[in-house]
Design a protein around this motif. Structure first.
Motif, PDB file in Angstrom:
ATOM      1  N   ARG A 261     -23.720  34.673 -10.465  1.00  0.00           N
ATOM      2  CA  ARG A 261     -25.237  34.640 -10.317  1.00  0.00           C
ATOM      3  C   ARG A 261     -25.641  34.102  -9.459  1.00  0.00           C
ATOM      4  O   ARG A 261     -25.488  34.612  -8.389  1.00  0.00           O
ATOM      5  CB  ARG A 261     -24.835  33.120 -11.107  1.00  0.00           C
ATOM      6  N   PRO A 262     -26.513  34.278  -9.035  1.00  0.00           N
ATOM      7  CA  PRO A 262     -27.774  34.544  -8.215  1.00  0.00           C
ATOM      8  C   PRO A 262     -26.850  34.128  -6.671  1.00  0.00           C
ATOM      9  O   PRO A 262     -27.164  34.122  -5.637  1.00  0.00           O
ATOM     10  CB  PRO A 262     -29.308  34.593  -8.255  1.00  0.00           C
ATOM     11  N   VAL A 263     -27.131  32.007  -7.542  1.00  0.00           N
ATOM     12  CA  VAL A 263     -26.692  31.166  -6.094  1.00  0.00           C
ATOM     13  C   VAL A 263     -25.496  31.318  -6.424  1.00  0.00           C
ATOM     14  O   VAL A 263     -25.027  31.033  -4.575  1.00  0.00           O
ATOM     15  CB  VAL A 263     -27.018  29.605  -7.020  1.00  0.00           C
ATOM     16  N   ASP A 264     -24.611  32.654  -6.703  1.00  0.00           N
ATOM     17  CA  ASP A 264     -23.244  32.155  -5.824  1.00  0.00           C
ATOM     18  C   ASP A 264     -23.440  32.996  -4.106  1.00  0.00           C
ATOM     19  O   ASP A 264     -22.726  32.989  -3.819  1.00  0.00           O
ATOM     20  CB  ASP A 264     -21.939  33.374  -6.762  1.00  0.00           C
ATOM     21  N   GLY A 265     -24.259  34.294  -4.290  1.00  0.00           N
ATOM     22  CA  GLY A 265     -24.086  35.190  -3.361  1.00  0.00           C
ATOM     23  C   GLY A 265     -24.886  33.933  -2.428  1.00  0.00           C
ATOM     24  O   GLY A 265     -24.898  34.786  -1.574  1.00  0.00           O
ATOM     25  N   ILE A 266     -26.262  32.988  -2.952  1.00  0.00           N
ATOM     26  CA  ILE A 266     -26.630  32.521  -1.663  1.00  0.00           C
ATOM     27  C   ILE A 266     -25.549  31.974  -1.156  1.00  0.00           C
ATOM     28  O   ILE A 266     -26.048  31.399   0.499  1.00  0.00           O
ATOM     29  CB  ILE A 266     -27.702  31.827  -2.227  1.00  0.00           C
ATOM     30  N   ARG A 267     -24.968  30.874  -1.720  1.00  0.00           N
ATOM     31  CA  ARG A 267     -23.678  30.475  -1.297  1.00  0.00           C
ATOM     32  C   ARG A 267     -22.646  30.692  -0.573  1.00  0.00           C
ATOM     33  O   ARG A 267     -22.212  30.620   0.565  1.00  0.00           O
ATOM     34  CB  ARG A 267     -22.672  29.479  -2.772  1.00  0.00           C
ATOM     35  N   ASN A 268     -22.297  31.888  -0.913  1.00  0.00           N
ATOM     36  CA  ASN A 268     -21.610  32.866   0.246  1.00  0.00           C
ATOM     37  C   ASN A 268     -22.055  33.319   1.576  1.00  0.00           C
ATOM     38  O   ASN A 268     -21.622  33.552   1.915  1.00  0.00           O
ATOM     39  CB  ASN A 268     -21.487  33.909  -0.834  1.00  0.00           C
TER      40      ASN A 268
ATOM     41  N   GLU B  81     -27.489  41.502  -1.573  1.00  0.00           N
ATOM     42  CA  GLU B  81     -27.156  42.783  -2.253  1.00  0.00           C
ATOM     43  C   GLU B  81     -27.021  42.741  -3.590  1.00  0.00           C
ATOM     44  O   GLU B  81     -28.422  43.078  -4.832  1.00  0.00           O
ATOM     45  CB  GLU B  81     -26.998  43.944  -1.645  1.00  0.00           C
ATOM     46  N   LYS B  82     -26.696  41.716  -3.867  1.00  0.00           N
ATOM     47  CA  LYS B  82     -25.575  41.439  -5.164  1.00  0.00           C
ATOM     48  C   LYS B  82     -26.935  40.789  -5.934  1.00  0.00           C
ATOM     49  O   LYS B  82     -27.192  40.171  -7.194  1.00  0.00           O
ATOM     50  CB  LYS B  82     -24.754  40.500  -5.208  1.00  0.00           C
ATOM     51  N   VAL B  83     -27.701  39.281  -5.164  1.00  0.00           N
ATOM     52  CA  VAL B  83     -28.564  38.825  -5.492  1.00  0.00           C
ATOM     53  C   VAL B  83     -29.848  39.745  -5.851  1.00  0.00           C
ATOM     54  O   VAL B  83     -30.435  40.014  -6.869  1.00  0.00           O
ATOM     55  CB  VAL B  83     -29.107  37.881  -4.812  1.00  0.00           C
ATOM     56  N   VAL B  84     -30.534  40.791  -5.464  1.00  0.00           N
ATOM     57  CA  VAL B  84     -31.387  41.492  -5.024  1.00  0.00           C
ATOM     58  C   VAL B  84     -31.262  42.661  -5.686  1.00  0.00           C
ATOM     59  O   VAL B  84     -32.492  42.637  -7.518  1.00  0.00           O
ATOM     60  CB  VAL B  84     -31.992  42.282  -3.873  1.00  0.00           C
ATOM     61  N   LYS B  85     -30.181  43.292  -5.888  1.00  0.00           N
ATOM     62  CA  LYS B  85     -30.178  44.164  -7.365  1.00  0.00           C
ATOM     63  C   LYS B  85     -29.624  43.618  -8.802  1.00  0.00           C
ATOM     64  O   LYS B  85     -30.334  44.212  -9.591  1.00  0.00           O
ATOM     65  CB  LYS B  85     -28.507  45.350  -6.918  1.00  0.00           C
ATOM     66  N   GLY B  86     -29.123  42.366  -8.831  1.00  0.00           N
ATOM     67  CA  GLY B  86     -29.086  41.720  -9.896  1.00  0.00           C
ATOM     68  C   GLY B  86     -29.834  41.481 -10.369  1.00  0.00           C
ATOM     69  O   GLY B  86     -30.445  41.446 -12.215  1.00  0.00           O
ATOM     70  N   TYR B  87     -30.814  40.395 -10.576  1.00  0.00           N
ATOM     71  CA  TYR B  87     -31.745  39.300 -10.603  1.00  0.00           C
ATOM     72  C   TYR B  87     -33.164  40.134  -9.465  1.00  0.00           C
ATOM     73  O   TYR B  87     -34.080  39.353  -8.677  1.00  0.00           O
ATOM     74  CB  TYR B  87     -31.341  38.661  -9.900  1.00  0.00           C
ATOM     75  N   PRO B  88     -33.989  41.311  -8.849  1.00  0.00           N
ATOM     76  CA  PRO B  88     -34.847  41.756  -8.806  1.00  0.00           C
ATOM     77  C   PRO B  88     -36.434  40.912  -9.130  1.00  0.00           C
ATOM     78  O   PRO B  88     -37.242  40.925  -8.375  1.00  0.00           O
ATOM     79  CB  PRO B  88     -35.032  43.389  -8.864  1.00  0.00           C
ATOM     80  N   GLU B  89     -36.096  40.193 -10.253  1.00  0.00           N
ATOM     81  CA  GLU B  89     -37.647  39.608 -10.970  1.00  0.00           C
ATOM     82  C   GLU B  89     -37.210  38.218 -10.098  1.00  0.00           C
ATOM     83  O   GLU B  89     -38.345  37.585 -10.780  1.00  0.00           O
ATOM     84  CB  GLU B  89     -37.497  40.473 -12.150  1.00  0.00           C
ATOM     85  N   GLY B  90     -36.261  37.474 -10.121  1.00  0.00           N
ATOM     86  CA  GLY B  90     -35.557  36.262 -10.228  1.00  0.00           C
ATOM     87  C   GLY B  90     -36.624  36.077  -8.469  1.00  0.00           C
ATOM     88  O   GLY B  90     -36.898  36.823  -7.994  1.00  0.00           O
ATOM     89  N   ASP B  91     -36.729  34.745  -9.090  1.00  0.00           N
ATOM     90  CA  ASP B  91     -37.065  33.704  -7.658  1.00  0.00           C
ATOM     91  C   ASP B  91     -36.849  33.768  -6.809  1.00  0.00           C
ATOM     92  O   ASP B  91     -37.029  33.480  -5.438  1.00  0.00           O
ATOM     93  CB  ASP B  91     -37.479  32.255  -8.158  1.00  0.00           C
ATOM     94  N   ARG B  92     -34.983  33.476  -6.660  1.00  0.00           N
ATOM     95  CA  ARG B  92     -34.058  34.476  -5.807  1.00  0.00           C
ATOM     96  C   ARG B  92     -34.824  35.351  -4.710  1.00  0.00           C
ATOM     97  O   ARG B  92     -33.483  35.712  -3.301  1.00  0.00           O
ATOM     98  CB  ARG B  92     -33.291  33.568  -5.801  1.00  0.00           C
ATOM     99  N   ALA B  93     -35.271  36.718  -5.395  1.00  0.00           N
ATOM    100  CA  ALA B  93     -34.944  37.961  -4.961  1.00  0.00           C
ATOM    101  C   ALA B  93     -35.639  38.162  -3.535  1.00  0.00           C
ATOM    102  O   ALA B  93     -35.312  38.516  -2.067  1.00  0.00           O
ATOM    103  CB  ALA B  93     -35.591  38.869  -5.981  1.00  0.00           C
TER     104      ALA B  93
END
Length: 87
Positions: A2-9, A27-39
């Motif tokens: 999940r995107p939060v995992d990238g943030i936590r890491n 990069e995992k967050v950006v590529k995995g969830y480009p439209e997400g609020d964390r991107a």
């Protein structure tokens, strides 16, 4: 993952100043969830990690990408300010 995992890491890697690993996690967050609020924040943090590593050209490219991809976000405002600092 999940995107939060990238943030936590990233937080773990930031504390340890392991910026290369942090860049990969973001990069995992950006590529995995480009439209997400964390991107936008993840992309901004990637740019800041490159700055911390002394790679100003990569940092500039990423910060410019934040502004282009997410123009009306707080991350874009921060990216603009960081770009002004490095001129």
């Amino acid at each position: 993952e999940r995107p939060v995992d990238g943030i936590r890491n990233y937080v773990i890697y930031d504390i340890k100043k392991e910026y290369e690993k942090a860049i990969l996690e973001y990069e995992k967050v950006v590529k995995g969830y480009p439209e997400g609020d964390r991107a936008p924040h993840a992309l901004l943090k990637q740019g800041l990690c490159f700055q911390s590593l002394g790679d100003q050209s990569s940092a500039r490219l990423i910060l410019q990408q934040v502004i282009r991809a997410y123009p009306n976000t707080s991350s874009a405002r921060i990216a603009r300010a960081k770009l002004m600092e490095t001129k």
